[in-house]
Design an enzyme around this catalytic site. Sequence first.
Site, mmCIF file in Angstrom:
data_model
loop_
_atom_site.group_PDB
_atom_site.id
_atom_site.type_symbol
_atom_site.label_atom_id
_atom_site.label_comp_id
_atom_site.label_asym_id
_atom_site.label_seq_id
_atom_site.Cartn_x
_atom_site.Cartn_y
_atom_site.Cartn_z
ATOM 1 N N PHE A 1 34.991 35.039 52.251
ATOM 2 C CA PHE A 1 35.441 33.924 53.104
ATOM 3 C C PHE A 1 36.929 33.619 52.842
ATOM 4 C CE2 PHE A 1 35.402 29.046 52.789
ATOM 5 C CZ PHE A 1 35.874 28.868 54.080
ATOM 6 N N SER B 1 34.411 37.015 43.131
ATOM 7 C CA SER B 1 33.312 36.381 42.383
ATOM 8 C C SER B 1 32.316 35.839 43.399
ATOM 9 C CB SER B 1 33.809 35.185 41.544
ATOM 10 O OG SER B 1 32.704 34.461 41.028
ATOM 11 N N ASN C 1 40.559 42.923 33.810
ATOM 12 C CA ASN C 1 41.105 44.126 34.452
ATOM 13 C C ASN C 1 42.255 43.774 35.391
ATOM 14 O OD1 ASN C 1 39.419 45.964 33.189
ATOM 15 N ND2 ASN C 1 37.863 45.901 34.805
ATOM 16 N N ARG D 1 50.853 45.050 33.563
ATOM 17 C CA ARG D 1 51.431 46.408 33.632
ATOM 18 C C ARG D 1 52.561 46.487 34.648
ATOM 19 N NH1 ARG D 1 46.906 49.446 35.419
ATOM 20 N NH2 ARG D 1 45.983 48.678 33.501
ATOM 21 N N TYR E 1 28.044 30.731 36.394
ATOM 22 C CA TYR E 1 29.263 30.557 37.202
ATOM 23 C C TYR E 1 30.276 29.689 36.457
ATOM 24 C CZ TYR E 1 32.009 29.457 41.445
ATOM 25 O OH TYR E 1 33.008 29.297 42.390
ATOM 26 N N LYS F 1 33.890 30.914 34.921
ATOM 27 C CA LYS F 1 35.157 30.384 35.423
ATOM 28 C C LYS F 1 35.966 29.729 34.308
ATOM 29 C CE LYS F 1 34.927 31.381 39.866
ATOM 30 N NZ LYS F 1 35.950 32.191 40.555
ATOM 31 N N THR G 1 35.187 24.240 49.950
ATOM 32 C CA THR G 1 35.993 24.602 51.116
ATOM 33 C C THR G 1 35.094 25.232 52.179
ATOM 34 O OG1 THR G 1 37.901 24.914 49.689
ATOM 35 C CG2 THR G 1 38.002 25.977 51.832
HETATM 36 P P1 NAD Z 1 32.765 34.815 48.967
HETATM 37 O O1 NAD Z 1 31.450 35.117 48.336
HETATM 38 O O2 NAD Z 1 32.819 34.727 50.442
HETATM 39 O O3 NAD Z 1 33.868 35.834 48.489
HETATM 40 C C1 NAD Z 1 33.887 36.425 47.221
HETATM 41 C C2 NAD Z 1 34.153 37.921 47.386
HETATM 42 O O4 NAD Z 1 34.219 38.558 46.102
HETATM 43 C C3 NAD Z 1 33.047 38.625 48.167
HETATM 44 O O5 NAD Z 1 33.615 39.361 49.232
HETATM 45 C C4 NAD Z 1 32.387 39.550 47.139
HETATM 46 O O6 NAD Z 1 31.838 40.707 47.694
HETATM 47 C C5 NAD Z 1 33.559 39.819 46.202
HETATM 48 N N1 NAD Z 1 33.168 40.241 44.850
HETATM 49 C C6 NAD Z 1 32.267 39.630 44.028
HETATM 50 N N2 NAD Z 1 32.174 40.318 42.872
HETATM 51 C C7 NAD Z 1 33.040 41.362 42.951
HETATM 52 C C8 NAD Z 1 33.401 42.422 42.073
HETATM 53 N N3 NAD Z 1 32.842 42.554 40.856
HETATM 54 N N4 NAD Z 1 34.334 43.320 42.484
HETATM 55 C C9 NAD Z 1 34.903 43.208 43.705
HETATM 56 N N5 NAD Z 1 34.604 42.227 44.576
HETATM 57 C C10 NAD Z 1 33.677 41.320 44.206
HETATM 58 O O7 NAD Z 1 33.257 33.440 48.306
HETATM 59 P P2 NAD Z 1 34.548 32.555 48.638
HETATM 60 O O8 NAD Z 1 34.080 31.218 49.028
HETATM 61 O O9 NAD Z 1 35.487 33.289 49.531
HETATM 62 O O10 NAD Z 1 35.192 32.418 47.181
HETATM 63 C C11 NAD Z 1 36.341 33.136 46.790
HETATM 64 C C12 NAD Z 1 36.771 32.688 45.406
HETATM 65 O O11 NAD Z 1 37.079 31.295 45.427
HETATM 66 C C13 NAD Z 1 35.676 32.874 44.347
HETATM 67 O O12 NAD Z 1 36.280 33.281 43.140
HETATM 68 C C14 NAD Z 1 35.086 31.491 44.213
HETATM 69 O O13 NAD Z 1 34.531 31.272 42.932
HETATM 70 C C15 NAD Z 1 36.310 30.598 44.457
HETATM 71 N N6 NAD Z 1 35.918 29.265 44.941
HETATM 72 C C16 NAD Z 1 35.504 29.078 46.218
HETATM 73 C C17 NAD Z 1 35.128 27.800 46.643
HETATM 74 C C18 NAD Z 1 34.695 27.513 48.052
HETATM 75 O O14 NAD Z 1 34.356 26.352 48.356
HETATM 76 N N7 NAD Z 1 34.712 28.445 48.978
HETATM 77 C C19 NAD Z 1 35.155 26.730 45.726
HETATM 78 C C20 NAD Z 1 35.558 26.982 44.424
HETATM 79 C C21 NAD Z 1 35.959 28.244 44.040
#
Ligand code: NAD
Length: 311
Positions: free
Chosen positions: A11, A74, A98, A105, A144, A148, A174
């Site tokens: 997203f 994530s 990573n 690097r 989670y 984090k 969000t």
């Molecule tokens: P999302 O699930 O739509 O996107 C996360 C993406 O990470 C997915 O496309 C998933 O396939 C990819 N992913 C997961 N593990 C992976 C790995 N090991 N290697 C490669 N790709 C991997 O979620 P989002 O809402 O877009 O969240 C994005 C980031 O923002 C996340 O880190 C989330 O914790 C953080 N976040 C989001 C919100 C929110 O409200 N949307 C709130 C707090 C934090």
Amino acid sequence: MHVLVTGAAGFLGSHLTDRLLGEGHSVLGVDNLSTGDPQNLAHLAHEPRFRFELRDICEPFDPGPVDYVFNLASPASPPEYLRLAIETLRVGSVGTENTLQIAARHGAGFLHASTSECYGDPLVHPQTEDYWGNVNPVGPRSVYDEAKRFAEALVMAYHRSRGVNTHLVRIFNTYGPRLHPSDGRVISNFFMQALKGEPLTVYGDGNQTRSFCYVDDLIEGILRLSRSEEHFPVNIGNPDEFTILECAQAVLEATGSKSELRFHPLPEDDPARRRPDITRARTILDWKPQVALKEGLAKSLPFFQKKLDRL
Ligand code: NAD
Ligand code: UDP
């Protein structure tokens, strides 16, 4: 700039990718598609400045020279990170290291997507960045929250010990187009249920609160932070706080749905309240959200409507 975005098919990652391409940068998006959707990037199929690699960031990789790394990979929705419990801990720890090594690097800047979950079930309200939180380290959500929190410590260590130019954004709930319609988060659940005429699933008594930020505001805040000198965490979120009952009502109004509410048990350790104090973002980044919930829901409606039509 050459930019690496992890979690690009998700997203937020897909919206960030669009913004970076719009500014003229080139983007390498990586994602293992565990919770992401390739459809989120389908419109970039013929974009020469965008390249996608299917990979798990827990396996070491080197994308070649990059100027900036945005680490968003994530699972993010509670049902998904409970399903992918160990994967979530690994991506926050091994995967984040990573990507920090890539930044170290290549001398690249680095921004990590952290979360309001670092505050757990907060005893300080609204939440300021210097509040250390109230997190259950062994409850179901710990996979989670602690991933984090560990990632934040790791990012600060790479900043202090290796001199990496790092940034930490604590993202509050969000929403917007491309929020996965079935990943279980409250706005997508309510939209899909309302549009299908099914009951809206309210967990607990619905008096718990969240503060909802529209995606465009969030991306603007992230970009400003990535270009700042701030290395400590910065809250980015909309401080307008709603109960889940008010949120349900707002989705019913946005969709014109007559769905009723159906109450379900509250998930374990579900935080009672959430509201960002955004003084730091206002002061350092001159940032504040522009889109109120009602307007953001109206902007999101066509996406969920289209998803429903395709079911
Ligand atoms: P999302 O699930 O739509 O996107 C996360 C993406 O990470 C997915 O496309 C998933 O396939 C990819 N992913 C997961 N593990 C992976 C790995 N090991 N290697 C490669 N790709 C991997 O979620 P989002 O809402 O877009 O969240 C994005 C980031 O923002 C996340 O880190 C989330 O914790 C953080 N976040 C989001 C919100 C929110 O409200 N949307 C709130 C707090 C934090
Ligand atoms: N929630 C709800 N019904 C749903 C999904 C979620 O009442 O169908 C509640 C959930 O219990 C929490 C809030 O809405 O109190 C936000 O949940 P979400 O999973 O979107 O994000 P969280 O902030 O818990 O990570």
